[in-house]
Write a protein that holds these residues in place. Sequence first.
Motif, PDB file in Angstrom:
ATOM      1  N   THR A 251       0.869  -1.174   0.000  1.00  0.00           N
ATOM      2  CA  THR A 251       0.000   0.000   0.000  1.00  0.00           C
ATOM      3  C   THR A 251       0.904   1.222   0.000  1.00  0.00           C
ATOM      4  N   LEU A 252       0.843   2.029  -1.061  1.00  0.00           N
ATOM      5  CA  LEU A 252       1.707   3.199  -1.203  1.00  0.00           C
ATOM      6  C   LEU A 252       0.854   4.454  -1.174  1.00  0.00           C
ATOM      7  N   ASP A 253       1.101   5.297  -0.195  1.00  0.00           N
ATOM      8  CA  ASP A 253       0.371   6.558  -0.047  1.00  0.00           C
ATOM      9  C   ASP A 253       1.285   7.689  -0.503  1.00  0.00           C
ATOM     10  N   LEU A 254       0.947   8.325  -1.638  1.00  0.00           N
ATOM     11  CA  LEU A 254       1.742   9.440  -2.144  1.00  0.00           C
ATOM     12  C   LEU A 254       1.153  10.739  -1.626  1.00  0.00           C
ATOM     13  N   ASN A 255       1.891  11.369  -0.725  1.00  0.00           N
ATOM     14  CA  ASN A 255       1.383  12.579  -0.087  1.00  0.00           C
ATOM     15  C   ASN A 255       2.561  13.344   0.496  1.00  0.00           C
ATOM     16  N   ASP A 256       2.569  14.666   0.316  1.00  0.00           N
ATOM     17  CA  ASP A 256       3.676  15.476   0.820  1.00  0.00           C
ATOM     18  C   ASP A 256       3.498  15.916   2.273  1.00  0.00           C
ATOM     19  N   ARG A 257       2.344  15.626   2.855  1.00  0.00           N
ATOM     20  CA  ARG A 257       2.121  16.052   4.235  1.00  0.00           C
ATOM     21  C   ARG A 257       3.007  15.265   5.194  1.00  0.00           C
ATOM     22  N   ARG A 258       3.240  15.835   6.358  1.00  0.00           N
ATOM     23  CA  ARG A 258       3.986  15.129   7.385  1.00  0.00           C
ATOM     24  C   ARG A 258       3.084  14.053   7.993  1.00  0.00           C
ATOM     25  N   VAL A 259       3.632  12.859   8.172  1.00  0.00           N
ATOM     26  CA  VAL A 259       2.844  11.773   8.739  1.00  0.00           C
ATOM     27  C   VAL A 259       3.550  11.219   9.967  1.00  0.00           C
TER      28      VAL A 259
END
Length: 325
Positions: free
Chosen positions: A123-131
């Motif tokens: 599962t790959l989540d592409l997102n620039d937010r801090r996690v």
Amino acid sequence: MKLDSIATFVMVVQSGSLSEAARRLRISRSVVSERLVDLEKELGTSLIQRTTRKVTVTENGTAFLSRAIRILREVEEATADLAERRGSLSGPLRISAPATFGRMHLGPALFPFLVHHPEIQLTLDLNDRRVDAAADGFDAVIRHGPIPDSFLVAWQLATSRRILVASPTYLAQHGTPTSLSELEGHKGIFYTHRGQADWRFARQGETKVVHGQPGLVLNNGDMMREAAIAGLGITLLPVFIISSAIRSGELQMIDVGIEPEREFIYIAHPDGQNPSTKLRALAAWLKDAFGSPPYWETELDAFLDFGDQTVQGNADVLVKPELPR
């Protein structure tokens, strides 16, 4: 207590509704509801308050949620560990990565890895937010920037050189800065998630900060590059985003006599969490696929050293190292 019921509870919380949880689990909404009722009876407490529009997690549900996620992960990892003992990599792997880097470079490196290990469920989540890797349920995060001093254990995948660039049109109209003091008067295109509209440079262990005039602030590297090509200002971007634009002449490099702060592409997992064999295998694969120095930097260096003969008139082709086998 059934694992199916625990998994259903976690999915309801993560998806925000019984209907969406049913869709993701590929079961009926009535089965989702029955599993929740069974789990609440088993635990002797209410976990979720249901309305026609949304679900709200109760205080006891919140307390149980982190343990429920941990239980499911332990079962998944135990299953994967047995598979690894048989000589194969399998099971779920959850990764978060930046959108631009993911599209341009991570995907092409990942896909052969998944072909080579078909039993891994990525599962790959592409997102620039801090996690928060642990709280958000990720096995690891891939990020670009300085390697942070945090509760994460980071493995370096590649170096990442950044370059000041602007369009020929912008520089013809506003002049080309050759020092930090000259740079300060120019319009800048800045990255939202860095927190401030500034450029940071390093010399002899000291950080030099330059505050440009914020012309545009964005949270996406692709759009920052396109904004610079459109002539909206100067921007500081990693080579993996702007290499082809430099080689095509759409962007020009700017030398102010000092290098930007050093950054890296790295993969990080929560401290105290024993990384799985498949995560270690993925990190090794990506490191080999990107190269040292990474292929996007060696290709640009070759172009700068030897001119257009290097790319034979095709500015979109990168010569990548052979992927690991």
